[in-house]
Design an enzyme around this catalytic site. Structure first.
Site, mmCIF file in Angstrom:
data_model
loop_
_atom_site.group_PDB
_atom_site.id
_atom_site.type_symbol
_atom_site.label_atom_id
_atom_site.label_comp_id
_atom_site.label_asym_id
_atom_site.label_seq_id
_atom_site.Cartn_x
_atom_site.Cartn_y
_atom_site.Cartn_z
ATOM 1 N N ASP A 1 0.821 -1.214 0.000
ATOM 2 C CA ASP A 1 0.000 0.000 0.000
ATOM 3 C C ASP A 1 0.855 1.264 0.000
ATOM 4 O O ASP A 1 0.334 2.368 0.186
ATOM 5 C CB ASP A 1 -0.914 0.009 1.221
ATOM 6 N N HIS A 2 2.148 1.118 -0.241
ATOM 7 C CA HIS A 2 3.083 2.231 -0.137
ATOM 8 C C HIS A 2 2.908 3.273 -1.237
ATOM 9 O O HIS A 2 3.463 4.368 -1.150
ATOM 10 C CB HIS A 2 4.522 1.705 -0.175
ATOM 11 N N THR B 1 1.538 6.444 0.123
ATOM 12 C CA THR B 1 2.450 7.098 1.055
ATOM 13 C C THR B 1 3.691 7.656 0.373
ATOM 14 O O THR B 1 4.099 8.799 0.626
ATOM 15 C CB THR B 1 2.877 6.100 2.147
ATOM 16 N N TYR C 1 0.267 1.144 16.147
ATOM 17 C CA TYR C 1 1.614 1.600 16.462
ATOM 18 C C TYR C 1 1.597 2.601 17.608
ATOM 19 O O TYR C 1 0.600 3.289 17.829
ATOM 20 C CB TYR C 1 2.251 2.259 15.242
ATOM 21 N N ALA C 2 2.712 2.680 18.319
ATOM 22 C CA ALA C 2 2.912 3.716 19.334
ATOM 23 C C ALA C 2 3.695 4.840 18.671
ATOM 24 O O ALA C 2 4.909 4.748 18.499
ATOM 25 C CB ALA C 2 3.676 3.150 20.525
ATOM 26 N N LYS D 1 -1.110 -5.920 14.004
ATOM 27 C CA LYS D 1 0.262 -5.704 13.548
ATOM 28 C C LYS D 1 0.859 -4.551 14.336
ATOM 29 O O LYS D 1 0.210 -3.519 14.530
ATOM 30 C CB LYS D 1 0.255 -5.371 12.056
ATOM 31 N N GLY E 1 6.941 -5.297 3.906
ATOM 32 C CA GLY E 1 6.794 -4.821 2.548
ATOM 33 C C GLY E 1 8.101 -4.587 1.835
ATOM 34 O O GLY E 1 8.558 -5.406 1.050
#
Length: 265
Positions: free
Chosen positions: A25-26, A29, A144-145, A174, A226
């Site tokens: 999915d990059h 981004t 994510y943190a 994830k 990825g």
């Protein structure tokens, strides 16, 4: 009925309770980076060599299905760009219904726990989880943190993120790897849901496989990686090596040898 559907779809992305998925999915981004220009060829190579599932944004679905073989398909539903003012500000790119129409076996959604956008992302993940549950679609939360002053690899922070994802309704979670087997055990213990690690920035082959091996020894259910794969000189071989670690409990040296890769330092 929805539980049966969710179970069936989970079995399409993992048949042994372990999961190797290749996110691609990059493009949103980072743009059409190396490995994703001819995404069809990359999908064919990784799915022919052990990837359980591939992941893209919904608009890429027509390029996925003719090339993925029997592998599963996960549709990602939010994004940000490196050109924008704040990469932690992930915005919706589709709905669960859009993903189902695109042929998804599961959906994924990214949340940055500790960011300025955390409240809105919690609400959005809850909405996605509710819609997915109604339709019998599994949810992979990328939890994510990340945020001002937040240590992205601290086990307590990661444990908080994965527990939040479970409580909001995720089926698989994830997150980042904390850096050691001992610390990551605390992350895995923070939730009853399967936890898979993110691949992170590309590194040497052996280093990559050792990190995955350590995470699996801590109780991880797999990996979602990825660029480490699709920007590798031989994406198929790297996929095969990672699959050997995830599914066959191979050590890095055995995995590299099985895949025909040179054992690096």
């Amino acid at each position: 009925m929805t539980d049966a559907g969710k179970t069936a779809r989970l079995n399409r992305i993992s048949t042994d309770d372990r999961l190797l998925t290749i996110p691609m999915d990059h493009g949103i981004t980072l743009g059409a980076i190396d490995g994703l220009v001819d995404i069809e060829a990359t999908i064919r190579e990784v799915t022919a060599n052990g990837a359980d599932a591939v992941l893209t944004q919904p608009g890429i679905a027509p390029r996925v299905h003719p090339n993925k073989g029997d592998a599963g398909y996960i549709v990602h539903l939010n994004a940000s760009t490196t050109l924008g003012p704040d990469q932690t500000d992930k915005r919706r790119t589709g709905t669960v219904e859009d993903a189902v129409r695109a042929g998804a076996d599961a959906v994924s959604f990214h949340i940055n726990v500790g960011s300025d956008h955390e409240p809105d992302q919690i609400t959005a993940l809850a909405d996605v989880a509710a819609d997915a549950d109604r339709l019998g679609v599994p949810v992979l939360a990328m939890a994510y943190a990340r945020g001002p002053g937040v240590d992205e690899h601290d086990a307590a922070n990661l444990g908080h993120a994965v527990r939040l994802a479970e409580e909001v309704g995720a089926d698989v979670i994830k997150t980042a790897y904390s850096g050691s087997t001992e610390s990551f055990q605390r992350v895995v213990d923070a939730t009853a849901k399967p936890v898979i690690i993110a691949g992170g920035d590309p590194a040497g082959d052996r280093e990559t496989l050792q990190g995955i091996r350590d995470a699996m020894d801590a109780g991880a259910a797999g990996v979602s990686t990825g660029r480490t794969v699709f920007q590798h000189a031989t994406p198929g071989a790297m996929t095969a090596a990672i699959s050997a670690v995830v599914h066959d409990d191979a050590d890095p040296e055995a995995a590299l040898a099985r895949a025909g890769l040179v054992v690096d330092a």
